[in-house]
Structures are given as structure tokens and as C-alpha cells.
Design a protein around this motif. Structure first.
Motif, short mmCIF file in Angstrom:
data_model
loop_
_atom_site.label_atom_id
_atom_site.label_comp_id
_atom_site.label_asym_id
_atom_site.label_seq_id
_atom_site.Cartn_x
_atom_site.Cartn_y
_atom_site.Cartn_z
N VAL A 142 37.89 -38.53 72.85
CA VAL A 142 38.16 -38.69 74.33
C VAL A 142 39.11 -37.97 75.01
O VAL A 142 40.33 -38.19 74.26
CB VAL A 142 38.10 -40.38 74.63
N LYS A 143 38.88 -37.08 75.83
CA LYS A 143 39.85 -36.24 76.56
C LYS A 143 40.22 -36.73 77.75
O LYS A 143 41.34 -36.52 78.15
CB LYS A 143 39.56 -34.76 76.40
N ASP A 144 39.28 -37.17 78.56
CA ASP A 144 39.62 -37.67 80.25
C ASP A 144 38.47 -38.64 80.44
O ASP A 144 37.32 -38.33 79.96
CB ASP A 144 39.40 -36.19 80.88
N ILE A 145 38.94 -39.69 81.11
CA ILE A 145 38.02 -40.53 81.64
C ILE A 145 38.31 -40.47 83.14
O ILE A 145 39.33 -40.82 83.69
CB ILE A 145 38.46 -42.01 81.03
N SER A 146 36.90 -40.10 83.72
CA SER A 146 37.25 -39.99 85.31
C SER A 146 36.23 -41.15 85.79
O SER A 146 35.70 -41.84 85.19
CB SER A 146 36.59 -38.85 85.80
N VAL A 147 36.11 -41.23 87.21
CA VAL A 147 35.31 -42.37 88.06
C VAL A 147 33.98 -41.92 87.45
O VAL A 147 33.03 -43.15 87.40
CB VAL A 147 35.63 -42.23 89.35
N ARG A 148 33.35 -40.84 87.59
CA ARG A 148 32.07 -40.47 87.31
C ARG A 148 31.68 -40.37 86.03
O ARG A 148 30.57 -40.93 85.31
CB ARG A 148 31.45 -39.44 88.17
N SER A 149 32.42 -39.64 85.28
CA SER A 149 32.00 -39.37 83.81
C SER A 149 33.24 -39.08 82.75
O SER A 149 34.28 -39.18 83.11
CB SER A 149 31.36 -37.98 83.78
N THR A 150 32.95 -39.11 81.62
CA THR A 150 33.98 -39.10 80.52
C THR A 150 33.86 -37.79 79.77
O THR A 150 32.64 -37.54 79.39
CB THR A 150 33.99 -40.08 79.57
N ARG A 151 34.82 -36.91 79.55
CA ARG A 151 35.02 -35.81 78.86
C ARG A 151 35.45 -36.17 77.27
O ARG A 151 36.31 -36.53 76.93
CB ARG A 151 35.81 -34.87 79.51
N ILE A 152 34.41 -35.66 76.34
CA ILE A 152 34.50 -36.12 75.04
C ILE A 152 34.80 -34.56 74.25
O ILE A 152 33.69 -33.70 74.62
CB ILE A 152 33.45 -36.60 74.38
N GLU A 153 35.63 -34.37 73.33
CA GLU A 153 35.82 -32.97 72.79
C GLU A 153 35.15 -33.17 71.30
O GLU A 153 35.82 -34.13 70.66
CB GLU A 153 37.04 -32.59 72.84
N THR A 154 33.94 -32.54 71.04
CA THR A 154 33.45 -32.91 69.57
C THR A 154 34.18 -31.91 68.70
O THR A 154 35.09 -31.38 68.78
CB THR A 154 32.01 -32.38 69.63
N PHE A 155 33.90 -32.41 67.32
CA PHE A 155 34.47 -31.73 66.17
C PHE A 155 34.20 -30.50 66.09
O PHE A 155 34.87 -29.42 65.30
CB PHE A 155 34.36 -32.58 65.03
N ASP A 156 33.02 -29.92 66.75
CA ASP A 156 32.75 -28.49 67.00
C ASP A 156 33.47 -27.82 67.97
O ASP A 156 33.01 -26.73 68.32
CB ASP A 156 31.28 -28.48 67.34
N MET A 157 34.36 -28.16 68.60
CA MET A 157 35.32 -27.76 69.66
C MET A 157 34.43 -27.39 70.87
O MET A 157 35.04 -26.42 71.51
CB MET A 157 35.86 -26.58 69.18
N PHE A 158 33.63 -28.21 71.30
CA PHE A 158 33.09 -28.14 72.69
C PHE A 158 32.97 -29.38 73.44
O PHE A 158 33.33 -30.44 72.62
CB PHE A 158 31.39 -27.45 72.70
N ASP A 159 33.25 -29.30 74.74
CA ASP A 159 33.15 -30.59 75.70
C ASP A 159 31.86 -31.11 75.81
O ASP A 159 30.78 -30.51 76.20
CB ASP A 159 34.04 -30.23 76.78
N MET A 160 31.75 -32.42 75.76
CA MET A 160 30.27 -33.14 76.02
C MET A 160 30.80 -34.21 77.15
O MET A 160 31.83 -34.84 77.19
CB MET A 160 29.87 -33.91 74.80
N ILE A 161 30.14 -33.99 78.29
CA ILE A 161 30.17 -34.81 79.41
C ILE A 161 29.05 -35.91 79.40
O ILE A 161 28.26 -35.75 79.29
CB ILE A 161 30.08 -34.18 80.85
N VAL A 162 29.72 -37.15 79.34
CA VAL A 162 28.95 -38.44 79.18
C VAL A 162 29.00 -39.10 80.34
O VAL A 162 30.30 -39.62 80.73
CB VAL A 162 29.41 -39.17 78.02
N PRO A 163 27.89 -39.42 81.16
CA PRO A 163 28.04 -40.39 82.26
C PRO A 163 28.60 -41.70 81.94
O PRO A 163 28.35 -42.23 80.72
CB PRO A 163 26.57 -40.40 82.88
N ASN A 164 29.54 -42.30 82.81
CA ASN A 164 30.22 -43.52 82.40
C ASN A 164 28.89 -44.61 81.96
O ASN A 164 29.32 -45.62 81.40
CB ASN A 164 30.88 -43.83 83.56
N ALA A 165 27.77 -44.75 82.95
CA ALA A 165 26.96 -45.66 82.83
C ALA A 165 26.26 -45.82 81.42
O ALA A 165 25.92 -46.73 80.77
CB ALA A 165 25.71 -45.30 83.85
N ASP A 166 26.24 -44.33 80.71
CA ASP A 166 25.75 -44.53 79.26
C ASP A 166 26.76 -45.13 78.48
O ASP A 166 26.30 -45.84 77.39
CB ASP A 166 25.46 -43.04 78.90
#
Length: 825
Positions: free
Chosen positions: A629-653
Motif C-alpha cells: 500500500v503506497k497511498d490511501i486517498s478518499v476515493r481509492s487506494t494505490r497499491i504497488e505490486t511486486f511486478d512494479m506497477f501501480d494498481m488503483i483499487v476503489p475503497n469500496a472494494d
């Protein structure tokens, strides 16, 4: 220190506005009331002049200017008693709603309500009178603008004498010759006059000095400009575009100064009379036009392709420079002829005949220039430069329009609509010049940004240069309007309307209110960021709150601070938020249906920040994907995978779904390593060896103690499983790899086999795979041989071939041999 002082002064001034209620409306005693008696007389007299329709354009402009002043006074007077009106309205609201029809109200409350309503009417009277007078003045201004525009349209479409009519030619020739003779005679008379000669001799030193300065600037100006910019540049190689721009400006400014010195030298001789003095006063403008056009043409169609703002091939750029300079010379010649016509009062026929050839030549040059810039085969736009592509498309559009304007303008002028032709061709030439000038300045802004940011070849890659270029284009719009016949009064009217703002409910919102809103919001935003920075760097690190909790606190304070800053800014600007209640209620339905996903994610983000089931830096698994987990914002959370790309996950999920958090609270974690050995190995020995290997690893905890389990008999191996808890679960992959290496090395030394999958295949009917013998051919009935029947040769007999078939001689049998050795009937 000076900049800091100015910044602090601006902040204190803005704070004083906030404390004082912003730009609060003036009270009754602060507003100067207009003299309504004088206004009534003036308005009535001006309305009579407008009804008669005999006022000239100049007089109409004077009337309009007076009306604008009156209207400004009435606008200021509309705020009379505004603060006291708000107070009285609040008092009336405090009494409650008025009783419905048929209901009675206590006498004291009713009398108080009546007195307050009467007081409110008296307070509103000056403002209402000012609004009525403002509406009247504004109506007179609109009527004057309509009259002037109608007259301009009539002049534009007025049919005059045709320049192609031979009857008008003699008068035109006589007028030109008379102007030339008068101009030359004036100079000749002054030169031969002893008094003028004495004046010239007295000013001879000044004349010689001005001539020397002017000549040197004209001859050496270009070289001096280059030398000066090179000295300013020094040894740096950055900012090439900026220094080229400065050199190009110096190459025209220094020669222009030389021309101005020559004009002053001619004026100092005293030989220039009334006519020549008038022309000499216009000469600096014409010289500036010629030099400016030459500079603009060189920048737009530069000899070197990458320095040109319009990307064309070499031939097209050369022709573009030549035609642009020709248009400038034609415009100057027309200005000279027009000046002579004003001095000698040419008739309309003479003016049409004299100016028509210049109009035709200008239209021809405009047509050819527009054809050059609109022809696609002339373009050389580099791939990937979107801005250059946009410029090319814009110039092509202008070029196609210019060709139409050139043809239509000449045709209209030839039949007598001279004014229409002039107001279409010459303004379009000026429009091309304005567009080229804006493009040159935009490129200079991009080059300046590269110089400041120490970058090269970014072509305006950044928000600031793009915004600056956009503002520059917006600033050019008023000049474009003036080119096409707009009056300065029209532009001032637009600015006045902008300053007046608009009425929102019972409140007038002006740009000043927007300025207050922006200033207050910026101050609130800065204070919020300062508070967040202080908490993040000084206060929260000294507490026992973990990193995730600190981030949640600073984020929450940021959202609350921005919200409060917006509310305070809106109220400081004088906007009544209660008037937005109806609109907000209507929009709530749309928000509930159309924006429910966004609202759901927003609420989920608040829950994540408050409950903190996950924090920044946690290793989590979402929908089968692992990451940090790299950043938690109000709308979504940014996750940096082990393949070194960012995955934007909606907070509701993250709230409604299943999330595995491997590092929540601590870094401990268990690993499981399956191991298989061949049948026949000593299982207890294998278990002991595996246990020894895992215990020796430095990252494995001894409490809880690692274990090795014999979990079953597999199809190919005896299955064991290692279970161990690590200090840092993020090192699990490295630990598994190292343990497997040690297992391989130990098993090889101890002679323990690690099996691989083996299978024995048993065939139930192996005879089915052998080839089946072919069926024998049916015996043909033997014919009784005769004495004429030849006996068959040995080689003609059919032979057996592998597979059970028959090899028949060619041409024998009733059919052809099939693929399986049989006979195809």
C-alpha cells in the motif's frame, strides 16, 4: 527580504479584509448619492437628440461617455443602506413568519412588524431609485450602441463610384499630380528661403550628429545586437531560443532608432513645411510597420526550418517572407496616399480610383500568401509534435479563408463597394499578423521556460508555459476585435459588464467578490497545509501513534481544513449559502443515483482512514494480487505490486471485499515448504534432516518452534511439509529459496532421492496394434484356354506386398490399386 516583506504585507492585507468582512458594502453615509434633478434634465435632453437622429457619431460617443459615468454612480448607489437593510431583515425574521390570512397576531408583535417593514421600505428607497436610474442609463447606452452599429453597417454596404469607370480616372490623375506638385513645391520653397537656410546652418552640428548616429545604427545595428546578446549570454549554452529572440529584437530596434534619428535630423533642418511635417509625424509609424513586419516574417518563415513557427519547406518559407514584406510595403503606400488625400481633400471617386490598384495588389499578395500556408504539400510537421500540428491546421484554415476574402473583396470593390473591400482585405492581413505574433510569443514563452527549468527541447512541457500561452491568446482577443471594427467603447462595455457581475437571488456577485473568495480560500488552504506539516514533522512523530494513524490524522485535518476554508471564503464573498438549499436538494437526487459509486468510495475512504484496517506500507492481497500500500486517498487506494506497477483499487472494494493483510501490527509470518522423497527412504531420517536445516536458518524463529510433518503417501513420493515462522514475512521468498538449496545439497550428500513423476503404461489388447492381413481376392472363373490364348509370363503374375495386398502389373485387373493394397472396384 523585499519579496518576503511584500508577501507578508499582502497576507496581512488579505487578513484585514477577512476580519473586516472582506470588501464589505459601504454604509449609507459612505455612498455618495447622485444628483437626480440634474440627471433627469440630462437624460431627457439626450433622449430628445436620439429621437431626432441628427447627432453625429462623435456627438453620440460623447453622450455615451456621459451616460457611462452616470450609470457607474447609480451602480454604486444601489448598495446604499445595505448593511442596515440586512439588520432589519434579520429583525423581521426573528419575529417569526407572518400570520396566515384570517389568523390574528399579538398586537405588540404586529405593531413591531409593521414598524420594521416601514423602516425597511425607507432604507430600500434610495437603492430602488438608483436601480431605476441605472436601468434608464443602461437603456440609453444600448440605444446609442445600436445607432452607431447601424450606421457602420450602412457605410460598409454603401455603393460608391466604381474605380473601373473611365470617367473617374482624369480627376484621380489630376489629384495625384496636384499633391506631388504641392509637396515638392513646399520643400523647394523652404530650401531656397534664406531664413530657413540660416536656421539649418544654426542646427548643422545637431543635424550632423543625428545623421551620424542614425547611419551607424542602421548599418551596424544588427552586428551590435548580436554582440550585446552574446556578452549577456556568456559561456552558457542553455536558452538558445531565448537569446535568438533577443538578437532578432535587437536587429530591428537598433535600426528603428537609427531611422528615428534620421527623421529628427530632417525635422531639425527646418525645410519641412506643413505637408512634410504631417508626413514626417507618420513616418515613425510606417517605419515601425515595415521593420516589425520584416521581423515577424523572419520569425514565422525563418530560413532555418526548426526556428520557424510555421513548419513549411524551404521554397514556401522563402515565398512567405517575400509576400509578407510586400503586403507591408503596400499598406505603407496606401497610408501615404490616404494621408495625401486627407491633406488635399480627395473626392470619393478619386479615392476609389487611387486606392483600387493598391487594393488589388494587396489582395493578390494575400491570395498567394494564403495559398502558400494552406497548401498541404508545403507543410513539414515533425511527427509527435501536437502543437506544431495544431499550428499547421490553424494556418491552413486561415489560408483558405484568406483566399476567399481576397477574391470577394476585390470583386466588391470593383463594382463600387470600396469600403467593403477595404474592411475585409486589410483587416484579414492584420489578423494573419496577429496570429503570427501570438505564435512567436508563445514559442518565446516555451523557450524561456526551458531556460529557467534547465531543460532543452521540451516544447512547453509543463502547466505554467501552457497557461501562459493560453492567457496570451486570450489577451489577443480584444486586439482581434479592434482589427475587425470593434470600438473601444464596445470593449469597455464588456469590461463594465464583467465588473458589475451578476445577480444571484437577492445578492449581486461581482469579480471583487470572487477575488475575496480566492484570497480567503488560499489563506485557509495555506494555513491547513502549515498545520499538516507541523503535525507530520514535529508533533505526531513524538507520539506512540503508528505511521498509518499519523497519515489518517493529517489527511483528516487536510479535508476538514479545506472544507472550512471553502465555507469561510464563500461567506466572506457575500454569498448566502441558504439560497443554495433548494439547488442542493434538487441535486441530492441526482447524486444519490448517478454518483452513488463515488459517494460509496468516499465513505469507504473515510472508514479506512478512521478504522485503519490497512495502512501505508502494508503488504496486502486483493483479488489474488499482492502488493504494498503506497497511498490511501478518499476515493481509492494505490497499491504497488511486486511486478512494479501501480494498481488503483476503489475503497469500496477494500471495505466490502476480502483483503489479506500480511504485515498488520507486526512483520511475523509463517512459510510452508512441501518436500517429497522417493519410496524406500528412511522417513525418520528425512524428517530429522529437514528439521535440522530449517532450525539453522537465521531468519526462522525458535518460538514458535519450526516443525516438519510427514503428511502422506503420494502417488509418486513420500510427502513432507516444513512449517516455520519468520522474523520478517517479506523475506519469505528468499528464505524458501535458500532452504530448498540446502535440502538439495543435504539429500545429495545423504543419498536420498527426490523423485519425479513416472508412469507404466499397460496395454490390455496388444494384438490389436498389429496389422491385419488383407482379405484374399475372390478367384475368377478360369476360362478354358484355347490354342490362340497365350500363356501368362512369370513377371505378369500378381505378387504379394507387405501388408497383405497384391502388386498387380500395370494395366491388369478391373480396377486401380487402393492405398491399403486392395483393389478399388
Amino acid at each position: 527580504m523585499t519579496r518576503m516583506a511584500r508577501l507578508l504585507s499582502a497576507l496581512l492585507l488579505a487578513a484585514s479584509f477577512v476580519v473586516g468582512g472582506g470588501f464589505a458594502p459601504a454604509s449609507a453615509q459612505d455612498v455618495t448619492q447622485p444628483t437626480y434633478s440634474e440627471w433627469e434634465l440630462r437624460a431627457r435632453a439626450d433622449e430628445v437628440k436620439l429621437d431626432l437622429g441628427t447627432a453625429s457619431v462623435t456627438e453620440l460617443e460623447r453622450i455615451r461617455e456621459r451616460m457611462v459615468n452616470w450609470r457607474s454612480q447609480f451602480l454604486d448607489a444601489q448598495t446604499t443602506n445595505e448593511a442596515r437593510i440586512s439588520t432589519v431583515r434579520a429583525q423581521i425574521d426573528a419575529l417569526g413568519a407572518a400570520p396566515a390570512e384570517g389568523e390574528e397576531e399579538p398586537e405588540d408583535i404586529a405593531s413591531r412588524r409593521s414598524a420594521l417593514n416601514a423602516q425597511l421600505a425607507d432604507l430600500r428607497a434610495p437603492g430602488l431609485r438608483a436601480e431605476e436610474a441605472y436601468t434608464r442609463a443602461d437603456g440609453i447606452i444600448r440605444e446609442i450602441d445600436t445607432i452607431i452599429r447601424d450606421r457602420q453597417a450602412s457605410e460598409l454596404l454603401e455603393l460608391g463610384p466604381s474605380p473601373l469607370n473611365p470617367v473617374n480616372w482624369p480627376a484621380a490623375v489630376t489629384g495625384l499630380v496636384g499633391s506631388a506638385v504641392a509637396t515638392w513645391g513646399e520643400v523647394k520653397a523652404n530650401v531656397t528661403s534664406p531664413s530657413y537656410q540660416m536656421e539649418a546652418r544654426r542646427n548643422l552640428p545637431l543635424i550632423l550628429l543625428l545623421l551620424a548616429i542614425g547611419g551607424m545604427l542602421i548599418v551596424r545595428g544588427k552586428t551590435w545586437a548580436t554582440m550585446g546578446v552574446d556578452r549577456l549570454r556568456g559561456n552558457t549554452r542553455r536558452g538558445t531560443g531565448v537569446f535568438r529572440f533577443l538578437v532578432s529584437l535587437g536587429e530591428i530596434l537598433l535600426p528603428y532608432a537609427g531611422i528615428y534619428a534620421l527623421i529628427e535630423a530632417i525635422s531639425a533642418t527646418g525645410f519641412s513645411g506643413t505637408r512634410w511635417e504631417f508626413l514626417l509625424n507618420q513616418l515613425p509609424i510606417w517605419a515601425a510597420l515595415l521593420l516589425g513586419t520584416r521581423w515577424l516574417a523572419n520569425q514565422t518563415f525563418h530560413e532555418i526550418g526548426d526556428r520557424s513557427t510555421v513548419q513549411l519547406n524551404d521554397r514556401a518559407r522563402w515565398e512567405g517572407r517575400r509576400l509578407a514584406n510586400a503586403l507591408a510595403w503596400l499598406y505603407v503606400v496606401r497610408a501615404v496616399v490616404e494621408a495625401q488625400g486627407n491633406l488635399d481633400d480627395y473626392s470619393s471617386a478619386t479615392t476609389a480610383v487611387v486606392e483600387f490598384p493598391l487594393l488589388v495588389l494587396s489582395a493578390l499578395a494575400l491570395f498567394r500568401l494564403c495559398r502558400v500556408i494552406s497548401k498541404e504539400s508545403n507543410g513539414e510537421v515533425p511527427e509527435g509534435e501536437d502543437r506544431s500540428v495544431f499550428r499547421a491546421r490553424l494556418m491552413r484554415l486561415l489560408g483558405r479563408a484568406g483566399m476567399v476574402v481576397a477574391v470577394v473583396g476585390v470583386l466588391m470593390a470593383s463594382v463600387g463597394y470600396q469600403r467593403f473591400g477595404e474592411t475585409s482585405i486589410y483587416p484579414f492581413v492584420a489578423t494573419l499578423g496577429l496570429a503570427a505574433f501570438v505564435m512567436v510569443l508563445q514559442r518565446f514563452i516555451f523557450d524561456l521556460n526551458d531556460l529557467i527549468s534547465d531543460r532543452f527541447g521540451t516544447e512547453g512541457d509543463g502547466l505554467i508555459p501552457v497557461l501562459a500561452a493560453f492567457i496570451l491568446s486570450a489577451v489577443a482577443l480584444p486586439f482581434l476585435a479592434l482589427i475587425w471594427g470593434a470600438r473601444t467603447a464596445d470593449l469597455s462595455e464588456v469590461w463594465t459588464r464583467f465588473r458589475e457581475g451578476f445577480v444571484f437571488g437577492d445578492t449581486r456577485v461581482s469579480p471583487t467578490d470572487f477575488l475575496v473568495v480566492i484570497i480567503v480560500f488560499v489563506i485557509g488552504y495555506m494555513l491547513t497545509r502549515l498545520l499538516q506539516g507541523a503535525l507530520k514533522s514535529s508533533v505526531l512523530p513524538k507520539t506512540k501513534i503508528d505511521k498509518g494513524g499519523q497519515t489518517a490524522i493529517t489527511s483528516g485535518i487536510g479535508y476538514v481544513g479545506i472544507f472550512l476554508a471553502a465555507i469561510i471564503a464563500i461567506t466572506s464573498g457575500g454569498l448566502d449559502l441558504s439560497s443554495l438549499a433548494i439547488v442542493a436538494g434538487a441535486l441530492s437526487v441526482g447524486i444519490g443515483f448517478g454518483l452513488q459509486t463515488i459517494v460509496s468510495n468516499f465513505v469507504s475512504g473515510i472508514i479506512l482512514l478512521v478504522e485503519r484496517p490497512i495502512s501505508e506500507g502494508d503488504w496486502i492481497e486483493v483479488n489474488g494480487t499482492h502488493g504494498i500500500v503506497k497511498d490511501i486517498s478518499v476515493r481509492s487506494t494505490r497499491i504497488e505490486t511486486f511486478d512494479m506497477f501501480d494498481m488503483i483499487v476503489p475503497n469500496a472494494d477494500l471495505i466490502s471485499g476480502t483483503v489479506s493483510n500480511y504485515t498488520r501490527g507486526n512483520m511475523l509470518g509463517r512459510i510452508v515448504i512441501p518436500v517429497g522423497v522417493a519410496y524406500g527412504c528412511d522417513t525418520r531420517k528425512v524428517q530429522q534432516l529437514l528439521l535440522t536445516i530449517v532450525r539453522r536458518h537465521e531468519d526462522v524463529l525458535m518460538n514458535p518452534e519450526p516443525g516438519v510433518d510427514f503428511i502422506g503417501f503420494g502417488a509418486d513420493s513420500l510427502d513432507f511439509q516444513i512449517r516455520a515462522v519468520l522474523y520478517d514475512v517479506t523475506m519469505g521468498l528468499d528464505v524458501r529459496t535458500e532452504i530448498r538449496h540446502q535440502i538439495t545439497e543435504t539429500f545429495k550428500k545423504e543419498g536420498i532421492e527426490i523423485p519425479f513423476s513416472q508412469r507404466d503404461v499397460w496395454l490390455r489388447n496388444p494384438d490389436a496394434l498389429s496389422p491385419k492381413p488383407a482379405k484374399p481376392l475372390p478367384e475368377a472363373k478360369a476360362e478354358k484356354p484355347t490354342k490362340d490364348t497365350p500363356l501368362p509370363d512369370a513377371e505378369d503374375k500378381p505378387k504379394r506386398v507387405p501388408g497383405g495386398g497384391l502388386d498387380l502389373p500395370e494395366g491388369r485387373g478391373d480396377g486401380e490399386t487402393s492405398g491399403d493394397g486392395g483393389i478399388d472396384k
